[in-house]
Design an enzyme around this catalytic site. Structure first.
Site, PDB file in Angstrom:
ATOM      1  N   LYS A  98       0.683  -1.303   0.006  1.00 29.25           N
ATOM      2  CA  LYS A  98       0.098  -0.109   0.117  1.00 29.25           C
ATOM      3  C   LYS A  98       0.995   1.379   0.174  1.00 29.25           C
ATOM      4  O   LYS A  98       0.497   2.148  -0.537  1.00 29.25           O
ATOM      5  CB  LYS A  98      -1.240   0.167   1.298  1.00 29.25           C
ATOM      6  CG  LYS A  98      -2.119  -1.162   0.961  1.00 29.25           C
ATOM      7  CD  LYS A  98      -2.976  -1.021   2.226  1.00 29.25           C
ATOM      8  CE  LYS A  98      -3.875  -2.256   2.312  1.00 29.25           C
ATOM      9  NZ  LYS A  98      -4.790  -2.106   3.385  1.00 29.25           N
ATOM     10  N   ASP A 144     -10.094   2.326   3.183  1.00 28.89           N
ATOM     11  CA  ASP A 144      -9.959   1.559   4.317  1.00 28.89           C
ATOM     12  C   ASP A 144     -10.644   2.048   5.666  1.00 28.89           C
ATOM     13  O   ASP A 144     -11.675   1.425   6.509  1.00 28.89           O
ATOM     14  CB  ASP A 144      -8.561   1.037   5.069  1.00 28.89           C
ATOM     15  CG  ASP A 144      -7.780   0.091   4.022  1.00 28.89           C
ATOM     16  OD1 ASP A 144      -8.558  -0.740   3.415  1.00 28.89           O
ATOM     17  OD2 ASP A 144      -6.675  -0.030   3.896  1.00 28.89           O
ATOM     18  N   GLY A 175       1.004   0.592  13.378  1.00 24.21           N
ATOM     19  CA  GLY A 175       1.553   0.142  12.156  1.00 24.21           C
ATOM     20  C   GLY A 175       0.659   0.818  10.813  1.00 24.21           C
ATOM     21  O   GLY A 175      -0.293   1.401  10.954  1.00 24.21           O
TER      22      GLY A 175
END
Ligand code: ATR
Length: 271
Positions: free
Chosen positions: A68, A104, A131
């Site tokens: 990503k 997301d 993260g």
């Protein structure tokens, strides 16, 4: 022979990805014909794979772990969610190049709101982890106007770096062992469940909170079972987030928002 418009998810690994099933179901539902496949890119070969896909006429891509951040660098334009996240999970062909988007966080918010009836407005929100998964959702979570958003991570320094990046007065960093009860919503964004573990937080934190794990299925069990055992008001894994982020990508590509609940039901039935 008709050549179908090609879409795909690129990742490593990718064989486990549910995205082809989800997008096929959306396409049938919306009367769209497409071919959606999984592309396994070598760890050092993301750019070449993506260039080849689009060079051969590919129409749109989803990007998953671990690419990503590389996708963020590869695209020619970025939407605001991708810019905040520094990561791209959806690539849309634009007039002049490639638009990198990140769906997301919207997917998480939509699952919470639409599917679980949880509004974050004015609520106290705890996010575990610092993260890539957490970085991808912090912008939209803050956009939902929580009273407070606390990030707690095993390695405190990583949480500090994230918070500094976002510079929002509602964002605070606490150590895992400094957390006290009172959160309305707790989101596990760590990868601990992938190793059958869970972040080490006190059980009393779960009481009356809605507890969400961004991973789905078996991997979410250690955390969610602990939460339920300590009186959580509700628990959910991240399967709904997966379907909702896919729906946001479908909307970007086709301008149509598919119904997500029937697709979620199909996936739950598959187990
Ligand atoms: P991802 O892209 O899935 O977010 P990542 O960037 O490697 O993967 O981040 C993993 C996150 O899960 C980190 O916040 C990590 O904590 P550290 O920064 O301390 O490494 C967290 N994590 C992984 N295993 C964990 C465990 N057993 N307990 C608590 N946190 C864990």
């Amino acid at each position: 022979m008709t050549v179908l418009d090609r879409y795909a998810v690129v990742g490593n690994p990718v064989a486990h990805s549910l995205s082809p099933i989800i997008h096929d179901a959306f396409a049938r539902q919306c009367g769209v014909t497409l071919e959606y496949s999984g592309i396994l890119a070598p760890l050092d070969g993301f750019e070449a794979c993506v260039a080849q896909f689009f060079g051969a006429g590919g129409c749109g891509l989803n990007v998953t772990v671990p690419f990503k951040e590389q996708a963020y660098l590869w695209v020619t334009e970025r939407d605001p969610y991708a810019s905040v996240a520094g990561a791209v999970n959806t690539i849309v062909r634009s007039t002049n190049g490639y638009l990198g988007c990140n769906t997301d966080g919207l997917g998480l918010l939509r699952d919470l709101r639409q599917n679980h009836g949880i509004s974050l407005e004015g609520r106290r929100l705890l996010v575990l982890g610092a993260g890539g998964a957490v970085r991808g959702v912090l912008g939209p979570l803050l956009g939902a106007n929580p009273a407070e958003l606390v990030i707690a991570n095993r390695t405190g320094a990583r949480a500090e770096v994230l918070a500094e990046r976002l510079e929002d007065p509602r964002l605070k960093v606490l150590a895992l062992d400094a957390l006290r009860p009172g959160y309305d919503v707790i989101v596990n964004g760590t990868s601990a469940g992938l190793e059958g573990e869970r972040p080490a937080i006190a059980g009393e934190l779960f009481g009356n909170a809605f507890v969400y794990d961004m991973v789905y299925g078996e991997n979410s069990r250690p955390f969610l079972e602990e939460a339920a055992a300590h009186g959580a008001a509700g628990v959910s894994d991240g399967l709904g987030m997966l379907v909702e982020q896919a729906a946001e990508a479908f909307l970007l590509w086709f301008g149509m928002r598919p119904e997500t609940l029937p697709v979620l039901a199909i996936l739950r039935e598959r187990g």
